[in-house]
Scaffold this active site. Structure first.
Site, PDB file in Angstrom:
ATOM      1  CB  SER A  84     -71.079 -39.111  92.866  1.00 28.29           C
ATOM      2  OG  SER A  84     -70.837 -39.425  94.218  1.00 28.29           O
ATOM      3  CG  HIS A 128     -70.168 -37.570  88.723  1.00 28.09           C
ATOM      4  ND1 HIS A 128     -70.734 -38.699  88.173  1.00 28.09           N
ATOM      5  CD2 HIS A 128     -69.594 -37.963  89.877  1.00 28.09           C
ATOM      6  CE1 HIS A 128     -70.528 -39.719  88.976  1.00 28.09           C
ATOM      7  NE2 HIS A 128     -69.843 -39.301  90.023  1.00 28.09           N
ATOM      8  CE  LYS A 171     -67.772 -42.197  88.035  1.00 26.67           C
ATOM      9  NZ  LYS A 171     -67.172 -41.873  89.316  1.00 26.67           N
TER      10      LYS A 171
END
Ligand code: PLP
Length: 388
Positions: free
Chosen positions: A176, A204, A236
């Site tokens: 990340s 992610h 996300k």
């Protein structure tokens, strides 16, 4: 009792003080923060779905159907038809038998680790893993063993030293704060060879990587045999909130019975699940978002390299610029802010000491002009900050 004021002052002096900025309006490249319109490069809304009208409409409709609060935990009477449908769709999306919703990624990680390992067992973690994975390992009560970043051979060595107890290996799919990818095929092989559970946290990668946005595992060509436990977050790339764990029927049923962060918490609002269902459909229906994002990543990397900035080894929309010193990173972030651009400075303990960085993230909602504006601003501040 410790002197909180002195500790806060020490943090400030070390360039480690954190403060919050206040946003008005939805996530977007141009957003109002602390009352000013700025161009932002720090959201994890990689596909630009957090404020997408179709996702917002699904959320609104979900609120009309279900109200706001879920009212209870999933095992009481908080598990709605919306949650149930989303779990089935996440299982299909990830190509696994089942998926289980958690209220946050942090809780999903804590829940899985504590369910699978405890005293007498061992948990193995990449030393750059996300804080929630590290906490998951520490709180599980298992022996906590870290291996050097992305070093599958070192992991295999450490796995082979453990002869008794369960073994669980945890890694970020996309790191990340660095943006680089875990060598998931090599890690999976080490886990199979040494009879260890393997979980990838793809917070992610999901929605972003792979031809169909299935994430790090699709990009690496791996499936459930290689990586039996896939954890993904919904806040996300998917633009909503919450998280899930996907895997085999028995794994999911076991988590429902034993994962304390699943059992002892209120289910997320059903309207959030409805919004996520809409976002999942957009991941399939609008592949241009991934293509556009990749084009912006290339444009940024090319431009930053021309300016002599220190890029990291990242093929993803997380494009940190390595600075090193905390105060310099902070000064650069502030100089960008003065030019109407928001890029956050990431400092220890989020990253190792001496590796403070500007964490630039790109989104499909950005356009080329936005990237060029960032590059121009970086060029103009690098002169000033060389003198810091
Ligand atoms: C953001 C993040 C989490 C936490 O997910 P939340 O849903 O925000 O709690 C977990 N793992 C990684 C790698 C993350 O980046």
């Amino acid at each position: 009792m410790k002197d909180l004021r002195a500790e806060l002052a020490a943090r400030r002096a070390a360039g480690l003080y954190r403060h919050r900025r206040t946003v008005d309006g939805p996530q977007a490249p141009r957003m109002v923060i602390d009352g000013r319109e700025v161009l932002s490069f720090c959201s994890n809304d990689y596909l630009g779905l957090a404020g997408h009208p179709v996702v917002v409409a699904a959320f609104r409709q979900g609120a009309d159907s279900y109200g706001v609060g879920s009212g209870a935990a999933h095992l009481v009477n908080g598990h709605s038809r919306a949650h149930h449908a989303l779990e089935a769709e996440l299982a299909a999306f990830t190509g696994r038998e089942r998926a289980l919703l958690f209220s946050t990624g942090y809780m999903a990680n804590l829940g899985v680790a504590a369910a699978l390992v405890g005293r007498g067992d061992a948990v193995f973690e990449d030393r750059l893993n996300h804080a929630s994975l590290l906490d998951a390992g520490l709180l599980s009560g298992a022996r906590f063993i870290r291996y050097p970043h992305n070093d599958a051979a070192a992991l295999a060595g450490k796995l082979s030293e453990r002869e008794t107890g369960e073994k669980l290996v945890l890694t970020d799919g996309v790191f990340s704060m660095d943006g680089d990818l875990a060598p998931v095929a090599d890690l999976a092989q080490a886990c199979r060879r040494h009879d260890a559970w393997f979980m990838v946290d793809d917070a992610h990668g999901l929605g972003v990587l792979g031809e169909h946005g299935r994430g790090t595992l699709e990009a690496a060509g791996l499936g459930p045999i290689d990586v039996p436990i896939l954890m993904g977050t919904l806040g996300k790339g998917l633009g909503t909130a919450g998280a899930f764990v996907a895997g085999a029927e028995d794994l999911i049923e076991y988590l429902i019975q034993t994962a304390r962060t699943y059992i002892y918490t209120t289910a997320q609002p059903p309207a959030v699940a409805e919004a996520t269902r809409a976002a999942l459909k957009l991941v399939d229906a609008e592949p241009w978002r991934r293509d556009k994002l990749q084009g912006l990543v290339t444009r940024f990397r090319t431009g930053a390299a021309q300016l002599g900035l220190t890029l990291m080894d990242s093929p993803t929309p997380i494009q940190p610029l390595l600075v090193g010193d905390n105060q310099t990173a902070l000064a650069m972030s502030e100089a960008l802010w003065d030019r109407g651009i928001l890029v956050t400075a990431i400092r220890p303990p989020t990253v190792p000491a001496g590796t403070a960085r500007l964490r630039v993230t790109l989104s499909a909602a950005h356009d080329e002009r936005d990237v060029d504006q960032l590059l121009t601003a970086l060029d103009s501040i690098s002169c000033d900050t060389n003198n810091v």
